[in-house]
Write a protein that holds these residues in place. Structure first.
Motif, mmCIF file in Angstrom:
data_model
loop_
_atom_site.group_PDB
_atom_site.id
_atom_site.type_symbol
_atom_site.label_atom_id
_atom_site.label_comp_id
_atom_site.label_asym_id
_atom_site.label_seq_id
_atom_site.Cartn_x
_atom_site.Cartn_y
_atom_site.Cartn_z
ATOM 1 N N GLU A 8 -9.040 -2.431 2.665
ATOM 2 C CA GLU A 8 -7.966 -3.342 2.275
ATOM 3 C C GLU A 8 -6.829 -3.256 3.280
ATOM 4 N N ARG A 10 -3.028 -5.425 4.712
ATOM 5 C CA ARG A 10 -2.005 -6.468 4.511
ATOM 6 C C ARG A 10 -1.634 -7.005 5.881
ATOM 7 N N ARG A 44 -2.942 -10.300 1.762
ATOM 8 C CA ARG A 44 -3.818 -9.136 1.633
ATOM 9 C C ARG A 44 -5.277 -9.563 1.784
#
Length: 85
Positions: A8, A10, A44
């Motif tokens: 993950e 951003r 994101r």
């Protein structure tokens, strides 16, 4: 056993589409059982890969993108499936 890897990141402001395209273009050294990409607010990007292997197996992971593409280091987690439901 099924192991899921979670990646993950951003994106830097306004670069969410670019980060998503970059993540989707990454070729892994092995072929997971399944690979899925997601996006969320605040640019994101999440990539999940599923592998049929042991929890501690050495698995290929998506690398860190260029620093100017993200606002912070990538978050990574490894999960072991405990079944459906």
């Amino acid at each position: 056993m099924t192991v899921a890897l979670m990646w993950e990141a951003r994106a830097a402001d306004g670069r969410g589409d670019e980060l998503l395209a970059w993540a989707r273009a990454q070729v892994l050294a092995g072929e997971p059982v399944r690979r899925e990409s997601f996006r969320a607010p605040q640019d994101r990007v999440l990539v999940l890969t599923w592998w049929d292997t042991s929890y501690d197996a050495d698995l290929p992971e998506i690398p860190e993108p260029a620093p100017e593409l993200v606002t912070r280091p990538v978050h990574r987690w490894r999960f072991e499936s405990v079944g459906l439901g």
